[in-house]
Structure formats: C-alpha cells, structure tokens
Design an enzyme around this catalytic site. Structure first.
Site, PDB file in Angstrom:
ATOM      1  N   LYS A 181     -68.191 115.293  57.075  1.00  0.00           N
ATOM      2  CA  LYS A 181     -67.939 114.745  58.411  1.00  0.00           C
ATOM      3  C   LYS A 181     -68.352 115.757  59.505  1.00  0.00           C
ATOM      4  CE  LYS A 181     -66.179 110.749  57.175  1.00  0.00           C
ATOM      5  NZ  LYS A 181     -66.198 110.483  55.714  1.00  0.00           N
TER       6      LYS A 181
HETATM    7  C1  PLP Z   1     -65.045 109.306  55.097  1.00  0.00           C
HETATM    8  C2  PLP Z   1     -64.498 108.008  55.524  1.00  0.00           C
HETATM    9  C3  PLP Z   1     -63.161 107.635  55.288  1.00  0.00           C
HETATM   10  C4  PLP Z   1     -62.253 108.407  54.390  1.00  0.00           C
HETATM   11  O1  PLP Z   1     -62.047 109.695  54.776  1.00  0.00           O
HETATM   12  P1  PLP Z   1     -61.235 110.681  53.801  1.00  0.00           P
HETATM   13  O2  PLP Z   1     -60.860 111.809  54.716  1.00  0.00           O
HETATM   14  O3  PLP Z   1     -62.170 111.083  52.708  1.00  0.00           O
HETATM   15  O4  PLP Z   1     -60.063 109.943  53.287  1.00  0.00           O
HETATM   16  C5  PLP Z   1     -62.684 106.471  55.854  1.00  0.00           C
HETATM   17  N1  PLP Z   1     -63.482 105.676  56.578  1.00  0.00           N
HETATM   18  C6  PLP Z   1     -64.776 105.966  56.801  1.00  0.00           C
HETATM   19  C7  PLP Z   1     -65.595 105.045  57.641  1.00  0.00           C
HETATM   20  C8  PLP Z   1     -65.333 107.131  56.264  1.00  0.00           C
HETATM   21  O5  PLP Z   1     -66.632 107.406  56.447  1.00  0.00           O
END
Ligand code: PLP
Length: 383
Positions: A181
């Site tokens: 992210k």
């Molecule tokens: C990465 C992601 C998540 C989940 O995030 P985590 O921190 O891994 O639980 C949820 N929604 C979207 C759109 C994502 O890209």
C-alpha cells in the site's frame, strides 16, 4: 532489466523511529500507536483514528461499531479485493453487490438506492485505485435512508473529490498499511472517523473488549481491568506505528511522484492500439495507488505472463469477487450478474507504480508493454 511490481519507502527516518521503539520498553500497543493515531487524524482533518492490525480488521470492527450484524445486508462493489466482502461476512451480514461505473471501476452511486431493502444496514464503497467514489451522493442516500456509510480506503489515503476527503462524510474510513500500500508497515490498518463514540467502540473491540490496554495497565495505579463484551485481537503495535510515522509525513511528496508516473503512462498509452485505462474525473485528486491498463480480454492472461517473463512485475486488480469460487458456491452468482465489473475484471492488468521507479524503468515498462500488446494484435504479419 527487472522492474519490481512494488518497492516500499521505508528508509533512514523510519529505521530511526523503529530503533527508538526497540530501545524502549513497549513493543505493543502504546504511545507510538497513539502518536500515529493523532498524526493520521491530523493529516485527514478528522476527529480521531484508531490503529488496528489490518484493513480487514478495520472494516470488520467498523461494521460492528455501526451496528451491522446477523441478518443484515451491506451494499458494496464486486470490483475490489475480496477482503471488502469478507469483512461483511465476518460481521455476520450479507454482501449485496451493486455494479460499478465502466469509466472508473467505482461503485455506481446512481444504482445504490434500487438495491436497498428492509435488511440493508450500511453502504461500503471502495475508492478503487485511489479514485474517490461519489461520496456526496452516497452520503445523501445513506442519510435519507438511515444507513451507515463505511469507506474502504485501502487505496485512498490522499484522495479528495468535491472537497470531500476520506472520513469526512462517512461514519468510518478504513485504511490498509499492507506490504504494497501507499504507506506500509508490512501489515497494519486504521479506522478514521469524526465520531468520538465510534472510535471508542473500535478501541474496545480491537482488544478483546477489555477496558484497558497493556500500556494503560502499566501506567495506571490500579492493576485491575474488566471485560465488558467479547472483542477481538486486532490492535496495531508500536513497531508498526514507528514505521508509519515518517512515511505519513511524506505522503504528499510520494503522491506527486506517482502522479507524474501515471501521467507518463497515460500519455504513452493514450495512442496505443488495443489499450485503455480507467478515467480520473477532472477536479478530483486521486491517491494514484494502482495504475491499471485494459487490454484484449482474450489475451490478458497471456500478456500478464509474458510481461512477467520479461521481468516486469505485474498483477490483476481485480477479478470480481462474486465470481470467486466461494462466493459462487455460497450465493449462486453466475457470470453476467455485474457486467461492468466483469468487463473490467476480464481485461485489467496492473503495472508497477511507486516513487522509487526510475525514469529508465518507466520507459522500459512502456516499451515492453507496447511491444507485447502490439505483437499479438498482428498475428498475420508475425507468421
Ligand atoms: C489491501 C486491501 C484490503 C485489505 O487490507 P489488509 O490490510 O490486507 O487487510 C481491503 N480492501 C482493499 C480494496 C484492498 O486493496
């Protein structure tokens, strides 16, 4: 040349902050998490933020905090990571998918009202690739119909649309600090909100339903704590928070760089035959989390494999959730249910996008994609 799909931005500043935590007493939920929570709320311009273990946990606990439970329905998009819909199931509710806009891939706010039933409790939009959904319209619908509004902001820390930023017109905005992210601690998440009450609910739910955290128990005179309800083990820790503090200060600079890279990609592919990409609506500030291309659906998988063989990190975001085996089996979904999400899901692929990409790497990605996509469209000549 090898171009990685992603490289994080953890550097000397973050390592210095991490060092401070490691040299101290508290590795888990404590002052560094509280500092990150204050900084995140400050950056977003909202009242409070709560650090949790993932965006999945942030979504799950936010849904519980707004009162979603067994027998309820939550309206969401089929074009997202499966965590979005899984969190609704974890809360005991049923995801009700509404198709997306073909241009942006975002939940189509104009279709939401038709999907509302007596069981609907909340709307859960996802700001896909960093581009905010029409939050003005969604919040108007939620208010009019008495529904909660929880945002999946895993792609969208930095975005703004119609003067609205994450957490400003919703009950809660949920963030991810997963490994790929925009800012990351490997794993991690947060709930941002303008409701002090909701933040306090999430604080209790993230730690077993206990009335005190470990740090509070350490500093308080009385050693006693109590448990008022059954919560979860979903807190952020000081190690994660230490890695995020420095990155958060630099998010706008990182975004500028990703914006430049996206413009370079868009300019290069605007005139390439057989290639398209989602639109960023004018006047919106996209968080530019992912850059995706649309290619010939018959050749998409082969193009992804070829690009990987040629050393270009690339992936698919997303094949729609309703067509994943678990969702087909449990809810009986079939192809054709959400044509726009499937149209995008069949032809999308994601290219590398991060501040550390060098101009040479960007040029290499563009040339390689043009070469690979171009090859297949002229099979007659190739023979
Ligand atoms: C990465 C992601 C998540 C989940 O995030 P985590 O921190 O891994 O639980 C949820 N929604 C979207 C759109 C994502 O890209």
């Amino acid at each position: 040349m090898k171009v990685e799909f992603f490289k994080h931005n953890i550097g000397p500043d973050e390592i210095r902050d991490l060092r401070k935590v490691l040299d101290g007493v508290f590795l888990t939920l404590g002052e560094t998490v509280y500092q990150f929570e204050r900084d995140l709320a400050g950056y977003l311009g909202c009242k409070d933020a709560v650090g949790v273990s993932s965006c999945t946990a942030a979504l799950h606990l936010s849904l519980l905090a707004v009162g979603v439970g067994k027998g309820d329905e939550v309206i969401t998009t089929p074009l997202s990571f499966t965590a979005t819909a899984n969190a609704i199931l974890h809360a005991g509710a049923k995801p009700v998918f509404v198709d997306v806009e073909r241009e942006t891939g975002n939940l189509d706010a104009r279709r939401v009202e038709k999907a509302i039933t007596r069981k609907t409790k909340a709307i859960l939009p996802v700001h896909l690739y960093g581009h905010l959904c029409d939050m003005k319209k969604l919040s108007a619908v939620a208010r009019k119909r008495g529904l909660a509004l929880v945002e999946d902001c895993a792609h969208c820390l930095e975005g703004e649309r119609d003067g609205v930023r994450p957490a400003q017109v919703s009950d809660a905005a949920c963030f991810s600090f997963y490994a790929t992210k925009n800012i990351t601690s490997g794993e991690g998440g947060a709930v941002a909100t303008n409701s002090k009450e909701l933040a306090d609910r999430v604080r209790v739910l993230r730690l077993h339903g206990m009335t005190k955290s470990a740090a509070d128990r350490y500093t308080a005179k009385s050693p006693h704590w109590d448990q008022e309800e059954l919560g979860f083990k979903s807190n952020m820790d000081n190690i994660q928070a230490s890695l995020l503090l420095g990155q958060l200060k630099k998010v706008e600079g990182y975004l500028k760089r990703r914006e430049q890279i996206c413009r370079t990609y868009e300019d290069a592919f605007a005139s390439s035959d057989g290639v398209g990409y989602p639109k960023v609506l004018s006047g919106t500030k996209s968080a530019r989390h992912l850059f995706t291309l649309w290619v010939d659906p018959k050749r998409r998988d082969e193009i992804v494999v070829t690009l990987r063989e040629k050393g270009i990190g690339c992936t698919i975001n997303y094949r729609p959730i309703h067509l994943l085996r678990y969702y087909r089996k449990r809810f009986g979904f079939k192809p054709g249910a959400f044509p726009n999400a499937e149209w995008i899901g069949d032809r999308t692929l994601t290219l590398p996008l991060y501040p550390k990409l060098t101009p040479r790497e960007i040029t290499h990605v563009v040339r390689t994609v043009q070469e690979v996509v171009g090859n297949g469209s002229a099979p007659a000549r190739a023979c």
